[in-house]
Design a protein around this motif. Structure first.
Motif: not given
Length: 344
Positions: A82-107
């Protein structure tokens, strides 16, 4: 068959949003194909040059190869916040970067279930840098290959959001869910998706995001097993896309459009060559592109290989499977003119 049961609170929280991460991942996949995108053609030299960037090359290893089934890690396409449309992509990238090491390994292990993990991917998983490098790679590819086109894409996506919001307000959530893709259906309690996967899951009190896509066409992709990252990416309808871009000829090229339109009944390469006065090699090339794009199916009848339209192919020409051609459809066929500059 993939089946996802949705409870009342999940339906109440369902929302529509654009997903720039899904668009950039789809465009990167098209750049990996020697045939480009089945609708939009060649992603261009800037996209191909961007693939040489080490972080983009790492992301490219994680994306399912064009024309093949399989799993692309969810960390590449986080749920639009949720939030301003112009900020969505950078927030998605921040969420990708915040993925835990354990979840990264699983995926990543799910992406390479047979153990054939590329060396560069294994090294990034082992040293804990993969999530950060995925975010950096998506950002680099976006800036190099898609940022300039984003205003036009976003306008199409926002028009779709407005249309679906109106549909939801006037006819209900179920009507929207049943309209998203020929392979998706809403039973009143569950989403069913025609898929090679055999998965049954349930979302309880989750926030499910429906994200239209211009560049994912003709595929539908789902992230329904993680309640915190529940996304369903669906392609803008081929009929609507044709209206916006001036007809099927502009979408797939006049030659391929003519061949696709001529597959009301199964035909061989030789038959199509004679009917359209094209060299057999040219027809074979166009059929190969249509086959890899999922628009035609191939079968053998004795000594002949026959091609016919798939359900996606029927959708692109504006008909349901088994529906007889109409006069208006015939008029559309005569208007299919013009080849895109590339990818035809």
């Amino acid at each position: 068959m993939l089946v996802a049961h949705l409870d009342g609170p999940t339906l109440a929280r369902l929302r529509l949003a654009t997903s720039p991460a899904a668009e950039v991942t789809s465009w990167l996949q098209a750049a990996l194909s020697p045939f480009g995108h089945p609708v939009h053609g060649d992603p261009g030299p800037a996209a191909r040059a961007a693939l040489r960037h080490p972080d983009v090359a790492l992301v490219a290893q994680l994306v399912t190869p064009p024309g093949r089934g399989g799993y692309t890690p969810d960390l590449l396409t986080p749920k639009p916040p949720l939030g301003p449309p112009d900020a969505v992509f950078e927030e998605q990238l921040a969420a990708a970067e915040a993925t835990s090491a354990g979840e990264v390994a699983v995926q990543v292990h799910e992406r390479f279930p047979a153990g054939r993990m590329p060396v560069c991917v294994r090294a990034a998983v082992d040293d804990g840098t993969l999530a950060r490098r995925v975010a950096d790679g998506l950002r680099h590819f976006w800036r190099a290959a898609l940022a300039d086109q984003w205003p036009a894409l976003r306008a199409m996506l926002e028009a779709e959001l407005a249309l679906q919001a109106t549909t939801m307000a006037t006819t209900g959530v179920g009507s929207v869910l049943n309209s998203l893709h020929p392979r998706l259906a809403w039973t009143g309690r569950a989403l069913t998706i025609d898929s090679s996967y055999r998965i049954t899951t349930a979302l309880a009190g989750a926030e499910l995001v429906l994200a239209p896509s211009v560049l994912a066409w003709p595929h539908i992709s789902t992230q329904l097993c993680d309640a915190g990252n529940a996304v369903l990416v669906y392609p803008l309808g081929a009929r609507q896309a044709g209206q916006r871009r001036g007809g099927l000829g502009e979408l797939v090229g006049a030659s391929r459009a003519a061949i696709l339109a001529d597959l009301d009944v199964p035909r061989s390469t030789r038959q199509l060559s004679e009917r359209h006065q094209l060299a057999p090699a040219t027809v074979s090339y166009h059929l190969g592109v249509l086959l890899r794009s999922g628009l035609v199916l191939r079968s053998r009848d004795r000594h002949s290989v026959l091609y016919r339209r798939s359900a996606d192919g029927e959708e692109l020409v504006g008909r349901r499977p088994g529906q007889e051609p109409t006069r208006s459809a015939s008029r559309r066929k005569t208007a299919w003119v013009g080849e895109p500059g590339s990818g035809t």
